[in-house]
Design a protein around this motif. Structure first.
Motif, PDB file in Angstrom:
ATOM      1  N   PRO A  40       0.850  -1.225   0.137  1.00 58.73           N
ATOM      2  CA  PRO A  40      -0.171   0.080   0.061  1.00 58.73           C
ATOM      3  C   PRO A  40       0.960   1.285  -0.048  1.00 58.73           C
ATOM      4  CG  PRO A  40      -0.615  -1.485   1.679  1.00 58.73           C
ATOM      5  CD  PRO A  40       0.592  -2.029   1.169  1.00 58.73           C
ATOM      6  N   LEU A  41       0.429   2.461  -0.695  1.00 56.86           N
ATOM      7  CA  LEU A  41       1.051   3.655  -0.532  1.00 56.86           C
ATOM      8  C   LEU A  41       0.485   4.799   0.077  1.00 56.86           C
ATOM      9  CD1 LEU A  41       3.284   5.385  -2.098  1.00 56.86           C
ATOM     10  CD2 LEU A  41       1.850   5.688  -4.055  1.00 56.86           C
ATOM     11  N   HIS A  42       1.104   5.187   0.829  1.00 57.81           N
ATOM     12  CA  HIS A  42       0.539   6.364   1.957  1.00 57.81           C
ATOM     13  C   HIS A  42       1.444   7.514   1.581  1.00 57.81           C
ATOM     14  CE1 HIS A  42      -0.937   3.635   5.333  1.00 57.81           C
ATOM     15  NE2 HIS A  42      -1.422   3.505   4.173  1.00 57.81           N
ATOM     16  N   ILE A  43       0.953   8.969   1.329  1.00 53.99           N
ATOM     17  CA  ILE A  43       1.591   9.952   0.908  1.00 53.99           C
ATOM     18  C   ILE A  43       1.571  11.218   1.950  1.00 53.99           C
ATOM     19  CG2 ILE A  43       1.284   9.543  -1.585  1.00 53.99           C
ATOM     20  CD1 ILE A  43      -0.549  11.673  -1.934  1.00 53.99           C
ATOM     21  N   ASP A 108      -4.135   4.589  -6.877  1.00 46.04           N
ATOM     22  CA  ASP A 108      -2.906   4.527  -6.336  1.00 46.04           C
ATOM     23  C   ASP A 108      -2.494   4.606  -5.001  1.00 46.04           C
ATOM     24  OD1 ASP A 108      -1.955   4.038  -8.846  1.00 46.04           O
ATOM     25  OD2 ASP A 108      -1.075   6.016  -9.334  1.00 46.04           O
ATOM     26  N   VAL A 109      -3.320   5.312  -4.261  1.00 36.44           N
ATOM     27  CA  VAL A 109      -3.003   5.782  -3.056  1.00 36.44           C
ATOM     28  C   VAL A 109      -4.007   5.160  -1.940  1.00 36.44           C
ATOM     29  CG1 VAL A 109      -2.651   7.890  -1.436  1.00 36.44           C
ATOM     30  CG2 VAL A 109      -1.780   7.808  -3.777  1.00 36.44           C
ATOM     31  N   GLN A 110      -3.644   4.928  -0.635  1.00 32.99           N
ATOM     32  CA  GLN A 110      -4.501   4.442   0.251  1.00 32.99           C
ATOM     33  C   GLN A 110      -4.826   5.616   1.331  1.00 32.99           C
ATOM     34  OE1 GLN A 110      -2.766   2.092  -0.922  1.00 32.99           O
ATOM     35  NE2 GLN A 110      -4.105   0.685  -1.771  1.00 32.99           N
ATOM     36  N   ARG A 111      -3.590   6.397   1.549  1.00 29.39           N
ATOM     37  CA  ARG A 111      -3.945   7.339   2.559  1.00 29.39           C
ATOM     38  C   ARG A 111      -3.163   8.622   2.487  1.00 29.39           C
ATOM     39  NH1 ARG A 111      -2.510   5.112   8.597  1.00 29.39           N
ATOM     40  NH2 ARG A 111      -4.269   3.469   7.980  1.00 29.39           N
ATOM     41  N   VAL A 112      -3.740   9.857   2.865  1.00 27.97           N
ATOM     42  CA  VAL A 112      -3.057  10.821   2.667  1.00 27.97           C
ATOM     43  C   VAL A 112      -2.716  11.511   4.127  1.00 27.97           C
ATOM     44  CG1 VAL A 112      -3.341  13.503   1.879  1.00 27.97           C
ATOM     45  CG2 VAL A 112      -3.853  11.437   0.472  1.00 27.97           C
ATOM     46  N   MET A 143      -7.189   8.298  -4.705  1.00 28.95           N
ATOM     47  CA  MET A 143      -7.007   7.241  -3.542  1.00 28.95           C
ATOM     48  C   MET A 143      -8.130   6.024  -3.939  1.00 28.95           C
ATOM     49  SD  MET A 143      -6.584   8.589   0.170  1.00 28.95           S
ATOM     50  CE  MET A 143      -7.431  10.093   0.215  1.00 28.95           C
ATOM     51  N   THR A 144      -7.810   4.810  -3.165  1.00 28.58           N
ATOM     52  CA  THR A 144      -8.791   3.689  -3.191  1.00 28.58           C
ATOM     53  C   THR A 144     -10.087   4.059  -2.724  1.00 28.58           C
ATOM     54  OG1 THR A 144      -7.753   3.112  -1.311  1.00 28.58           O
ATOM     55  CG2 THR A 144      -7.223   1.883  -3.329  1.00 28.58           C
ATOM     56  N   ASP A 145     -11.246   3.728  -2.863  1.00 27.58           N
ATOM     57  CA  ASP A 145     -12.333   3.862  -2.145  1.00 27.58           C
ATOM     58  C   ASP A 145     -12.091   3.445  -0.623  1.00 27.58           C
ATOM     59  OD1 ASP A 145     -13.683   4.426  -4.346  1.00 27.58           O
ATOM     60  OD2 ASP A 145     -14.689   2.441  -4.692  1.00 27.58           O
ATOM     61  N   GLY A 146     -12.732   4.460   0.237  1.00 31.03           N
ATOM     62  CA  GLY A 146     -12.608   4.156   1.601  1.00 31.03           C
ATOM     63  C   GLY A 146     -10.914   4.616   2.009  1.00 31.03           C
ATOM     64  N   GLY A 147     -10.253   5.365   1.261  1.00 27.99           N
ATOM     65  CA  GLY A 147      -8.958   6.041   1.539  1.00 27.99           C
ATOM     66  C   GLY A 147      -9.228   6.895   2.602  1.00 27.99           C
ATOM     67  N   GLU A 148      -8.286   7.155   3.505  1.00 30.68           N
ATOM     68  CA  GLU A 148      -8.158   8.020   4.434  1.00 30.68           C
ATOM     69  C   GLU A 148      -7.230   9.139   4.656  1.00 30.68           C
ATOM     70  OE1 GLU A 148      -7.666   5.830   8.302  1.00 30.68           O
ATOM     71  OE2 GLU A 148      -9.270   4.351   7.683  1.00 30.68           O
ATOM     72  N   ILE A 149      -7.560  10.406   5.226  1.00 27.75           N
ATOM     73  CA  ILE A 149      -6.871  11.668   5.290  1.00 27.75           C
ATOM     74  C   ILE A 149      -6.597  11.426   6.977  1.00 27.75           C
ATOM     75  CG2 ILE A 149      -6.554  14.068   5.083  1.00 27.75           C
ATOM     76  CD1 ILE A 149      -8.728  14.093   2.921  1.00 27.75           C
ATOM     77  N   VAL A 209     -10.203  11.342   8.761  1.00 30.66           N
ATOM     78  CA  VAL A 209     -11.453  11.031   8.141  1.00 30.66           C
ATOM     79  C   VAL A 209     -11.492  10.170   6.813  1.00 30.66           C
ATOM     80  CG1 VAL A 209     -12.069  13.343   8.718  1.00 30.66           C
ATOM     81  CG2 VAL A 209     -10.811  13.145   6.809  1.00 30.66           C
ATOM     82  N   LYS A 210     -12.449   9.579   6.311  1.00 34.09           N
ATOM     83  CA  LYS A 210     -12.452   8.484   5.604  1.00 34.09           C
ATOM     84  C   LYS A 210     -13.391   8.918   4.391  1.00 34.09           C
ATOM     85  CE  LYS A 210     -13.719   3.551   5.785  1.00 34.09           C
ATOM     86  NZ  LYS A 210     -12.628   2.580   5.669  1.00 34.09           N
ATOM     87  N   TYR A 211     -13.024   8.497   3.006  1.00 33.59           N
ATOM     88  CA  TYR A 211     -13.918   8.509   2.302  1.00 33.59           C
ATOM     89  C   TYR A 211     -15.176   7.559   2.147  1.00 33.59           C
ATOM     90  CZ  TYR A 211     -11.019  12.306  -0.051  1.00 33.59           C
ATOM     91  OH  TYR A 211     -10.327  13.229  -0.152  1.00 33.59           O
TER      92      TYR A 211
END
Ligand code: SAM
Length: 213
Positions: A40-43, A108-112, A143-149, A209-211
């Motif tokens: 998984p990729l977190h930015i 591409d991204v799971q978390r910001v 982000m993926t669905d359900g990705g988080e900030i 927070v979560k999408y």
């Protein structure tokens, strides 16, 4: 003092393409190739001198990380940390976050992570805040669905604004702390700004927070 891009920093960055990716658009949709791993990729957007993202990459070898910073005179400090630590799961991008969709595709991204983002307190600068609705849309696009900030700041005004912006966008609040350093939150990694502001006695606010789709 206003931070500007500096020629000496550009020269140094050019020497380390394995750490500060010079052609990030080429990896859009295939960042696993840059890391040679499918984790998984977190930015982190606005990574500054890079302490947070470097320590996260050390603590979580099972995640790939990218730190994004606009100013080359700042990102060279993160580069020095990365040269020292030699982490295979961390890369840096010297780009403007408003161009994120050029470098990342949907999923591409799971978390910001947003840490101590510039508050831009004047109403006429609202669009520059990294929690403004246009940025929330941009993060959703990569982000993926359900990705988080995951967001933290010492700035009460920016925190309140961001909570309203997240809510108006339909993001689900998963976690909130109104005084992070006096809470039972475990595993906090201090950023450079966090250290500076908490030494002055400022309270640190944090939320996740979560999408929802
Ligand atoms: C206040 S500093 C915080 C640095 C670090 N996150 C910390 O907590 O120590 C905010 C950083 O975000 C960067 N930044 C602001 N807007 C940006 C954008 N649109 N794209 C990339 N970086 C940005 C700034 O250059 C600055 O280094």
């Amino acid at each position: 003092m206003r931070l500007r891009n500096k020629p000496w920093a550009k020269d140094k960055i050019a020497q380390y393409p394995q750490y500060i990716v010079p052609n990030p658009e080429e990896y859009k949709g295939k960042w696993h190739e840059a890391f040679a791993s499918d984790q998984p990729l977190h930015i982190e957007v606005g990574t500054g001198k890079g302490r947070f993202i470097t320590e996260m990459a050390k603590a979580h070898p099972e995640i790939n990380y990218i730190g994004i910073e606009l100013f080359d005179s700042v990102i060279v400090a993160a580069l020095d940390r990365l040269i020292e630590a030699e982490l295979p799961n961390l890369k840096l991008l010297n780009v403007n976050a408003k161009d994120l969709a050029k470098f990342f595709a949907k999923n591409d991204v799971q978390r910001v992570y947003l840490n101590f983002s510039d508050p831009w307190p004047k109403k006429r600068h609202e669009k520059r805040r990294l929690t403004y609705k246009d940025f929330l849309k941009l993060y959703e696009e990569i982000m993926t669905d359900g990705g988080e900030i995951h967001f933290k700041t010492d700035n009460q005004g920016l925190f309140e604004y961001s909570l309203m912006s997240f809510s108006a966008y339909g993001l689900l609040l998963k976690f909130i702390s109104l005084d992070l350093h006096n809470s039972d939150f475990e595993g906090n990694i201090m950023t450079e700004y966090e250290e500076k502001f908490s030494e002055k006695g400022n309270r640190i606010y944090r939320c996740e927070v979560k999408y929802q789709h």
